[in-house]
Design a protein around this motif. Sequence first.
Motif, mmCIF file in Angstrom:
data_model
loop_
_atom_site.group_PDB
_atom_site.id
_atom_site.type_symbol
_atom_site.label_atom_id
_atom_site.label_comp_id
_atom_site.label_asym_id
_atom_site.label_seq_id
_atom_site.Cartn_x
_atom_site.Cartn_y
_atom_site.Cartn_z
ATOM 1 N N ASN A 65 0.803 -1.224 0.000
ATOM 2 C CA ASN A 65 0.000 0.000 0.000
ATOM 3 C C ASN A 65 0.838 1.277 0.000
ATOM 4 O O ASN A 65 0.311 2.346 -0.262
ATOM 5 C CB ASN A 65 -0.923 0.018 1.227
ATOM 6 C CG ASN A 65 -1.964 -1.086 1.174
ATOM 7 O OD1 ASN A 65 -2.394 -1.470 0.086
ATOM 8 N ND2 ASN A 65 -2.348 -1.600 2.329
ATOM 9 N N GLU A 66 2.140 1.154 0.312
ATOM 10 C CA GLU A 66 2.955 2.367 0.370
ATOM 11 C C GLU A 66 3.379 2.849 -1.017
ATOM 12 O O GLU A 66 4.143 3.783 -1.160
ATOM 13 C CB GLU A 66 4.207 2.133 1.217
ATOM 14 C CG GLU A 66 5.203 1.207 0.555
ATOM 15 C CD GLU A 66 5.609 0.058 1.456
ATOM 16 O OE1 GLU A 66 6.803 -0.246 1.479
ATOM 17 O OE2 GLU A 66 4.742 -0.500 2.124
ATOM 18 N N CYS A 67 2.880 2.147 -2.068
ATOM 19 C CA CYS A 67 3.217 2.505 -3.439
ATOM 20 C C CYS A 67 1.940 2.768 -4.232
ATOM 21 O O CYS A 67 0.902 2.192 -3.970
ATOM 22 C CB CYS A 67 3.998 1.378 -4.117
ATOM 23 S SG CYS A 67 5.393 0.805 -3.157
ATOM 24 N N GLN A 68 2.072 3.656 -5.186
ATOM 25 C CA GLN A 68 0.956 3.943 -6.089
ATOM 26 C C GLN A 68 1.267 3.312 -7.445
ATOM 27 O O GLN A 68 2.263 3.657 -8.077
ATOM 28 C CB GLN A 68 0.764 5.446 -6.233
ATOM 29 C CG GLN A 68 -0.413 5.810 -7.127
ATOM 30 C CD GLN A 68 -0.616 7.315 -7.216
ATOM 31 O OE1 GLN A 68 -0.120 8.057 -6.376
ATOM 32 N NE2 GLN A 68 -1.329 7.745 -8.230
ATOM 33 N N TYR A 69 0.432 2.388 -7.864
ATOM 34 C CA TYR A 69 0.637 1.662 -9.116
ATOM 35 C C TYR A 69 -0.486 2.008 -10.087
ATOM 36 O O TYR A 69 -1.655 1.941 -9.731
ATOM 37 C CB TYR A 69 0.663 0.157 -8.848
ATOM 38 C CG TYR A 69 0.721 -0.679 -10.100
ATOM 39 C CD1 TYR A 69 1.928 -0.913 -10.751
ATOM 40 C CD2 TYR A 69 -0.434 -1.256 -10.634
ATOM 41 C CE1 TYR A 69 1.981 -1.686 -11.896
ATOM 42 C CE2 TYR A 69 -0.399 -2.030 -11.774
ATOM 43 C CZ TYR A 69 0.819 -2.247 -12.403
ATOM 44 O OH TYR A 69 0.858 -3.003 -13.551
ATOM 45 N N GLU A 70 -0.114 2.394 -11.308
ATOM 46 C CA GLU A 70 -1.104 2.763 -12.324
ATOM 47 C C GLU A 70 -0.745 2.105 -13.653
ATOM 48 O O GLU A 70 0.441 1.933 -13.982
ATOM 49 C CB GLU A 70 -1.150 4.288 -12.517
ATOM 50 C CG GLU A 70 -1.587 5.074 -11.292
ATOM 51 C CD GLU A 70 -3.077 4.983 -11.025
ATOM 52 O OE1 GLU A 70 -3.803 4.504 -11.918
ATOM 53 O OE2 GLU A 70 -3.499 5.391 -9.932
ATOM 54 N N LEU A 113 5.601 6.242 -2.310
ATOM 55 C CA LEU A 113 4.995 7.405 -1.658
ATOM 56 C C LEU A 113 5.933 8.097 -0.683
ATOM 57 O O LEU A 113 5.818 9.299 -0.449
ATOM 58 C CB LEU A 113 3.698 6.983 -0.954
ATOM 59 C CG LEU A 113 2.617 6.407 -1.879
ATOM 60 C CD1 LEU A 113 1.379 6.044 -1.077
ATOM 61 C CD2 LEU A 113 2.265 7.395 -2.988
#
Length: 254
Positions: A65-70, A113
């Motif tokens: 969850n500490e990363c933003q993946y798109e 993040l």
Amino acid sequence: MNVVNWTNNNNESQSKSIRQSSETLPVIKKRISKRLQKHIQDTSFKELYKQQKLAEIVQKAMERNECQYEEYDEIKICGEIIKLNDKVIIKNEDSNVEDYIGAINKICSVVELSTLKLICLCEVQWFMRKNEIICHKPRARSWIGNQEIFSTNTNDYVLAQTIVQKCTVVDCEEYFNMENCDSTTYYNRLEWDVESKKFTNMNTIKLYCLCQQPWNPELNYIQCDKCQKWYHFECVGLKEGSYENKEYACGYCN
């Protein structure tokens, strides 16, 4: 990891270990998988990036969850829009080796993040070039064209900034009929199995000439006016241009 190698020298112990290996192997594989997963989780993005373990970066980003993946349908690189399924040339850091060629399967970005570091990645399906094939199939040198590439089932992640530009990949017949094509136009007709190092659909290729080799659209051929078969000039002992506007009969028909 081979469980059999963990046995003592006596036959009784070895036999017992062999009988148990089929039951314990799934458990061992599961433990190894857990250790690998833990290693990925414990390794920082910075370390993974330094080691160029890009697939692990994506896996870690999708799981934590500490990363933003798109994911995206397209990306702009050097002023050029690259879309899913586009064929692209990818820079090879070794200046003495040709650049890579791949098809875009996925476009994504990862943001850590805590540092806001952005990493743009593309998953590509690789094509193999002539030089990568003939080291395993030296006899294919004569019929593989310089612009011929071979599809594979091998995928990998690359940094988006290593993409040089889009390229065109057509089939063999279309390439032959093209009036103008540049160095970024390639043709594909065969698949290459990277693990077994062989063609998977060679039986679909028609053979030509006395030498019974696949057609090379980058070479010149002469057609017999009687049987309509095609031959290399060299194989039938002719000089190119010597039969322009003349009828030609091959050795079988003459």
